[in-house]
Design an enzyme around this catalytic site. Structure first.
Site, short mmCIF file in Angstrom:
data_model
loop_
_atom_site.label_atom_id
_atom_site.label_comp_id
_atom_site.label_asym_id
_atom_site.label_seq_id
_atom_site.Cartn_x
_atom_site.Cartn_y
_atom_site.Cartn_z
N SER A 90 0.61 -1.55 0.06
CA SER A 90 -0.23 0.25 -0.21
C SER A 90 0.59 1.21 0.43
CB SER A 90 -1.01 0.09 1.47
OG SER A 90 0.02 0.25 2.68
N THR A 202 -2.05 2.75 3.15
CA THR A 202 -1.34 4.04 3.58
C THR A 202 -0.68 4.09 4.63
OG1 THR A 202 -3.16 5.39 2.29
CG2 THR A 202 -1.67 6.30 3.73
N THR A 220 1.22 6.63 0.32
CA THR A 220 0.60 6.25 -0.02
C THR A 220 1.32 5.76 -1.36
OG1 THR A 220 -1.41 5.54 -0.55
CG2 THR A 220 -1.06 7.27 -0.52
N ARG A 230 -4.41 9.73 -10.85
CA ARG A 230 -4.96 10.33 -9.57
C ARG A 230 -3.86 10.66 -8.57
NH1 ARG A 230 -5.31 7.96 -4.42
NH2 ARG A 230 -8.13 7.86 -4.03
N VAL A 231 -4.71 11.63 -8.26
CA VAL A 231 -3.82 11.77 -6.54
C VAL A 231 -5.04 11.78 -6.39
CG1 VAL A 231 -1.80 12.80 -6.84
CG2 VAL A 231 -4.03 14.45 -6.79
N GLY A 232 -4.96 11.43 -4.17
CA GLY A 232 -5.89 10.73 -3.71
C GLY A 232 -5.27 12.04 -2.18
N ASP A 233 -6.44 11.05 -1.26
CA ASP A 233 -6.25 12.77 0.21
C ASP A 233 -4.53 13.01 0.60
OD1 ASP A 233 -6.68 10.33 0.88
OD2 ASP A 233 -7.05 10.96 2.93
N THR A 253 -6.38 7.73 6.65
CA THR A 253 -6.12 6.13 5.56
C THR A 253 -7.56 6.37 5.28
OG1 THR A 253 -5.38 4.77 7.32
CG2 THR A 253 -3.92 5.92 6.69
N GLY A 254 -7.74 5.56 4.05
CA GLY A 254 -8.59 4.85 4.08
C GLY A 254 -9.48 6.03 2.42
N GLY A 256 -9.17 7.78 -0.42
CA GLY A 256 -8.77 9.52 0.24
C GLY A 256 -10.53 10.26 -0.50
N1 ASP Z 1 -5.88 7.20 1.15
C1 ASP Z 1 -5.22 6.61 0.08
C2 ASP Z 1 -6.53 7.54 -1.03
O1 ASP Z 1 -7.31 7.07 -1.27
C3 ASP Z 1 -5.69 4.93 0.33
C4 ASP Z 1 -5.50 4.30 1.50
O2 ASP Z 1 -5.72 5.57 3.06
O3 ASP Z 1 -6.14 3.48 1.77
O4 ASP Z 1 -5.13 7.54 -1.96
#
Ligand code: ASP
Length: 349
Positions: A90, A202, A220, A230-233, A253-254, A256
């Site tokens: 991850s 993450t 992450t 794509r970029v997440g949070d 985490t989770g 984003g």
């Molecule tokens: N938060 C991360 C993202 O969306 C992924 C994750 O934390 O599992 O990129």
């Protein structure tokens, strides 16, 4: 430098500081490690917290804090353990790739004492994006570098360009591609190991030193099989992590996309600023996430079809974590590093 110091004393102390940084293995330290004040003068209970994959990270960060290392140096060295671990798919090296089989990494960090921030998005071929985010924070007037520019910046500091796919992550991607459509030219393959489902993962780590100095970092490989670019949070300051040296630090985490819309790291710190305890602050942020969740991501009972976790820490060393569904987190509370249960809003059917 104290005014009475001679140039020779200064050089000796600087050399001593550099030797201490080298002994702790800190590349580009925010500052050299220095002795802790006596315990009677501590402003905070030193603590390090992280996502559930961060047991080694909190141990490392805590050990470094207690050796007088800087707060951000400690958490970055902590999360680098996961970034460099090929078995954590991850984060960093071995992270699951995007839809084209390319690993693109995101990371961000904040340093409470200097009020600085740094971030990288969609960084390719560099194993430790948290370290690159720290270099942006430390050496530039910018906060956020992405893609090719972020890579060239890292290479200018001597980072090596490397293939981040491991045998496992390539295999997982090949199976995902094969099973994507029954009508394409790739024959479907059995997915016995559930390698094909989209995966999240993450690491976030936050710490407070005995002097009450805070920092936060999140790193992450993002959602597996994401659309390239794509970029997440995680790399977004105020979403993936946030830190205010007067109040506390928080990270997530989770999924984003669910966090970005509520600026969850920032919101959680703001809840603590208004007096909420860390766990309550995380729960309050999650309620906002649920309120902002679009219908396609809710089940018939109105419960989210994804999970999201927030981790929070105050300047005094109180900490907690909460998630939509039961989950876990890692914390070193000054006594031991261990995995704990999060508070949560929903149970799974
Ligand atoms: N938060 C991360 C993202 O969306 C992924 C994750 O934390 O599992 O990129």
């Amino acid at each position: 430098m104290p005014e009475s110091w001679s140039r020779r004393e200064f050089l000796r102390s600087a050399a001593g500081g550099m030797a201490a940084s080298a002994a702790l293995g800190i590349p580009h330290p925010m500052r050299p490690p220095r002795p802790l004040p006596p315990e009677s003068r501590w402003a905070a209970k030193p603590v390090a917290i992280a996502s559930a994959n961060g047991l080694r990270a909190v141990q490392k960060a805590f050990d470094m804090l207690m050796q007088g290392a800087d707060t951000l140096d400690s958490v970055v060295e902590g999360v680098k353990i996961q970034e460099l671990d090929p078995n954590d798919d991850s984060v960093g090296y071995g992270g699951l790739p995007n839809a084209e089989g390319v690993v693109q990494l995101d990371a961000s960090c904040m340093h409470g004492p200097t009020k600085r921030a740094g971030a990288v998005g969609a960084l390719e071929n560099i194993k430790t994006p948290s370290e690159v985010a720290k270099l942006i924070l430390k050496y530039t007037t910018h906060i956020f570098l992405v893609g090719e520019g972020a890579k060239r910046f890292a290479l200018s500091f001597g980072f090596k360009e490397e293939d981040l796919l491991t045998e496992h992550s390539r295999e997982a991607w090949l199976r995902w591609r094969a099973n994507l459509s029954p009508t394409d030219n790739y024959l479907d393959v059995p997915d016995s190991d559930h390698l094909v489902v989209t995966k999240t993962g993450t690491i976030n780590c936050d710490a407070v030193t005995p002097q009450g100095d805070l920092s936060s970092v999140t790193t992450t490989s993002g959602l597996s099989w994401k659309i390239p670019g794509r970029v997440g949070d995680s790399p977004i300051i105020g979403a993936g992590q946030y830190c205010d040296n007067d109040v506390g630090a928080a990270g997530s985490t989770g999924l984003g996309e669910a966090n970005i819309k509520v600026c969850g790291g920032f919101l959680t710190v703001e809840h603590m600023r208004r007096g909420m305890k860390p766990t309550d602050a995380c729960l309050e942020t999650l309620k906002r996430v649920v309120a902002e969740t679009e219908a396609r991501l809710l089940d018939p009972q109105g419960k989210p079809k994804f999970d999201l976790v927030f981790y929070a820490l105050t300047k005094r060393g109180e900490f907690g974590a909460a998630s939509l569904y039961p989950n876990r987190f890692a914390a070193h509370d000054g006594t031991e590093a261990k995995i704990r249960d999060t508070a949560y809003l929903f149970t799974r059917a």
